[in-house]
Design an enzyme around this catalytic site. Structure first.
Site, short mmCIF file in Angstrom:
data_model
loop_
_atom_site.label_atom_id
_atom_site.label_comp_id
_atom_site.label_asym_id
_atom_site.label_seq_id
_atom_site.Cartn_x
_atom_site.Cartn_y
_atom_site.Cartn_z
N HIS A 1 27.26 17.26 18.29
CA HIS A 1 26.57 18.38 18.98
C HIS A 1 27.49 18.84 19.95
O HIS A 1 27.68 20.22 20.19
CB HIS A 1 25.36 18.02 19.63
CG HIS A 1 24.61 19.09 20.56
ND1 HIS A 1 24.70 19.30 21.82
CD2 HIS A 1 24.01 20.34 20.10
CE1 HIS A 1 24.21 20.34 22.15
NE2 HIS A 1 23.70 21.05 21.20
N HIS A 2 28.03 17.96 20.85
CA HIS A 2 28.91 18.27 21.69
C HIS A 2 30.13 17.30 22.00
O HIS A 2 29.63 16.01 21.62
CB HIS A 2 28.43 18.99 22.98
CG HIS A 2 27.92 17.81 24.28
ND1 HIS A 2 26.50 17.82 24.35
CD2 HIS A 2 28.42 16.85 24.86
CE1 HIS A 2 26.30 16.78 24.97
NE2 HIS A 2 27.45 16.34 25.36
N TYR B 1 24.64 8.92 21.97
CA TYR B 1 25.97 9.13 22.77
C TYR B 1 26.96 8.11 22.48
O TYR B 1 26.53 6.87 22.75
CB TYR B 1 25.87 9.36 24.13
CG TYR B 1 24.97 10.70 24.65
CD1 TYR B 1 25.92 11.46 25.13
CD2 TYR B 1 23.87 10.85 24.60
CE1 TYR B 1 25.28 12.60 25.59
CE2 TYR B 1 23.27 12.09 25.04
CZ TYR B 1 24.14 13.12 25.40
OH TYR B 1 23.50 14.31 25.91
N HIS C 1 25.17 25.28 29.44
CA HIS C 1 24.65 24.39 28.57
C HIS C 1 23.13 23.94 28.98
O HIS C 1 22.86 23.39 30.13
CB HIS C 1 25.48 22.97 28.66
CG HIS C 1 24.97 21.84 27.88
ND1 HIS C 1 25.11 21.70 26.41
CD2 HIS C 1 24.45 20.62 28.38
CE1 HIS C 1 24.72 20.53 25.92
NE2 HIS C 1 24.35 20.06 26.98
N MET D 1 18.66 19.88 30.21
CA MET D 1 19.85 20.00 31.16
C MET D 1 19.97 21.42 31.50
O MET D 1 19.43 22.26 30.79
CB MET D 1 21.24 19.59 30.47
CG MET D 1 21.12 18.03 29.95
SD MET D 1 22.98 17.81 29.64
CE MET D 1 22.93 16.15 29.65
N HIS E 1 28.04 13.49 21.77
CA HIS E 1 26.78 13.55 21.62
C HIS E 1 26.41 13.82 20.23
O HIS E 1 26.67 14.87 19.69
CB HIS E 1 26.04 14.57 22.58
CG HIS E 1 24.61 14.84 22.53
ND1 HIS E 1 23.86 16.00 22.98
CD2 HIS E 1 23.70 14.19 21.83
CE1 HIS E 1 22.86 15.96 22.61
NE2 HIS E 1 22.40 14.68 22.05
#
Length: 620
Positions: free
Chosen positions: A293-294, A263, A441, A516, A359
């Site tokens: 990824h995001h 991250y 998510h 998550m 991420h």
């Protein structure tokens, strides 16, 4: 010279004229699916009255009360705008000349989709679904308004000829009218009709076909026909930016280490905008599609005064930035907000810092990579009617309270709750919010994500629903209709995991190999609540990661569900905690051709007109 009271009345009259001129813009927005908020209208008018003469603030409310009968009549006149568009928020033109338009909206819970076809003709009109864009194999409806009244039939085509009438009529005509040379036909059907003559409506793109004639004599349409491919249940409108202005929230040639999960956070301040602007579109700027990824862009509290560019969650002050402004996840694309709402930026917030969180999923990488990814935010100075808020709901990851998902579980459910009754302790008053989009998510073991909407202890809807969750395909989804969440409603996020093949427990956490369970709700008007999540209070449990039977796994799931939930609410970066929340049961998702679980036809209530009318009666 006019007396002070007369001057006040004249000023208020002037303000009313300005307000009613502005109403023209509000009605324009209504066509895109906006339901006006009664409290907002009332507060706007009261503020206008007080601004006219602060010394007569005590007369303002009385003056507004005198105007309520007029407003009630006005709202009754505009009822058609609001009821239609809130129920059918999506619209496309099916032809290049903009002569054939289609509006639609749908209800996941009832599995019903409603259409409104508008064609520049007073003859017959036809609409349908085709496997390849042609007539053969198409599922079609043909209708019109003739000399003997309306006509409407569900049909199917076996060849390029007049379609045959279906034995089972699965489309329901709601209304048909001719106005200003147009035929407007409104009808509905279920997603799955269980009729082999009809094509199913799914979350995949489908070819729409249309045709029409100049008279009510249904015959060959010649060139008055066409086709267009549209994803009806996951429609994502996109237009070229209407303003050349944009902001970049990106990193600049950072080094991404070859770790399974990394991250990176950049805390920054945007160029100063003296006036308030609205972000209306954001798009991903992805340099390395195989590892990003995001992306999440957070607004920081006023205590953050210095920027940085480094790994996340290392105990830095920027870890407190958790008000989501924009987001993107793998599989998503450009996202455009409804034309009546925008994300506020600039003005009094010009000195605000923002945190970009990226991420990186680098499971396959053996060497470090440089990257310059991020988000591009398109903004405009032409303010929209509402400020957009984004509220994070679901399960909160807490390092001080453990939460594990057992290994080798074919199906394991986790739950997070958001009880909005707590909002009234933080925000006063609490308006109803209109939810128009959601981003669901989870990580690698996630299989399903559902967001239940409860009122007075009963589930009334789903705010999000993905029965086939894919970690590699995440995107913001527009809801089929705008959902109203009232103060006191409860939101429950349920995630289903499959840990088959894992030998150790899976923890809730940030790593790709952790899990998550989140749902980001996009709504308006913005109320300052940025996070409303929960965590089962497992502090007194002695949890082991070894589970040997399906029964033990089920018992553990039930135990976690029945534990008191610690609820966490963040309001403008202030934290509030509430004990003893409970998880209610989410209803079974309606299945294909299971009509017993569907709710009957929806009824649209003009909330604004009713509320104002009751208020008027109360003060008479």
């Amino acid at each position: 010279m006019a007396s002070p009271g007369e001057g006040y009345s004249l000023d208020l009259a002037y303000k009313m004229i300005v307000f009613l001129i502005d109403l023209d813009g509000l009605l324009s927005n209504a066509r895109s699916g906006v339901t006006p908020d009664a409290s907002r209208w009332y507060l706007d008018l009261t503020e206008a009255a007080i601004n006219c003469n602060p010394h007569h603030a005590d007369h303002a409310e009385a003056s507004i009360m005198m105007l309520l009968p007029f407003l009630c009549l006005l709202l009754a006149w505009t009822k058609g705008f609001f009821a239609m568009d809130v129920d059918m928020p999506f619209m496309v033109y099916l032809d290049k000349d903009n002569l054939v338009s289609l509006r639609w909206g749908f209800d996941d819970l009832k599995e019903i989709i409603k259409f409104q076809l508008s064609v520049n003709t007073t003859g017959w009109v036809g609409f349908g679904f085709s496997p390849n864009g042609g007539m053969k194999g198409a599922d079609i409806v043909i209708g019109g308004l003739g000399s003997d009244g309306s006509y409407f039939k569900d049909r199917h085509a076996t060849k390029t000829a007049m379609p045959d009438v279906d034995v089972k009529q699965d489309y329901i005509l709601l209304s048909i009218k001719e106005t200003e040379g147009k035929t407007v036909m409104t009808f509905e059907r279920t997603f799955q009709t269980c009729d082999d003559k009809d094509l199913p409506i799914t979350d995949k793109p489908i070819k729409l076909i249309y045709a029409y004639g100049e008279t009510d004599d249904i015959k060959y349409h010649r060139h008055s026909r066409g086709t267009k491919e549209v994803n009806l249940l996951k429609y994502m409108p996109w237009t070229s930016p209407t303003s050349p202005s944009y902001l970049n929230a990106t990193v600049d040639n950072i080094t991404v280490p070859p770790k399974s999960t990394y991250y990176h956070c950049k805390v920054m301040k945007f160029p100063k905008l003296d006036k308030k602007h609205h972000i209306y579109q954001f798009e991903p700027v992805i340099e390395n599609v195989d590892i990003v990824h995001h992306l999440l862009l957070y607004r920081c509290p006023s205590t953050i005064k210095v920027g940085y560019d480094k790994p996340c969650y290392m105990g830095d002050a920027g870890d407190a930035c958790f008000a989501v402004v924009a987001s993107w996840a793998v599989g998503g694309g450009v996202y455009e907000l409804p034309e009546n709402a925008g994300i506020p930026i600039g003005g009094k917030d010009s000195d605000t810092f923002y945190r970009l969180e990226i991420h990186y999923n680098t499971l396959e990488k053996k060497e470090a990579t440089t990257d310059s990814s991020g988000l591009r935010l398109h903004y405009t100075s032409q303010l929209r009617l509402y400020d957009v808020g984004i509220m994070m709901t679901g399960i909160l990851h807490r390092s001080d309270i453990s939460y594990s998902i057992p290994p080798n579980a074919n199906q394991f459910h986790s739950f997070g709750i958001c009880n909005t009754s707590h909002f009234s302790e933080i925000v006063n008053p609490v308006p109803s919010i209109q939810v128009f989009g959601v981003l669901l998510h989870a990580h690698l073991t996630g299989r399903k994500v559902r967001v239940g909407h409860f009122r007075d202890g009963e589930q009334i809807d789903f705010l999000g629903l993905d029965e086939n969750y894919d970690f590699e395909l995440q995107q913001i989804s527009n809801l089929g209709s705008i959902k109203t969440v009232e103060s006191g409603d409860e939101i429950i996020v349920e995630c289903t995991y499959n840990t088959t093949g894992r030998d150790e427990a899976t923890m809730m956490g940030l790593s790709t190999m952790d899990e998550m369970c989140l749902a980001l709700l996009f709504y308006y008007p913005e109320i300052g609540i940025t996070t409303c999540v929960s965590h089962p209070n497992t502090s007194d449990l002695n949890i082991t990661s070894e589970f040997f039977s399906t029964t033990e796994i089920t018992d553990y799931e039930t135990l976690l569900k029945n534990l008191p939930q610690i609820q966490e609410v963040y309001y403008n970066n202030n934290h509030f905690s509430y004990e003893r929340g409970t998880v209610q049961d989410i209803m079974k998702t309606p299945t294909v051709c299971d009509t017993s679980s569907r709710i009957g036809p929806s009824w649209i209530v003009n909330f604004v007109g009713t509320a104002l009318l009751l208020l008027w009666v109360a003060v008479m």
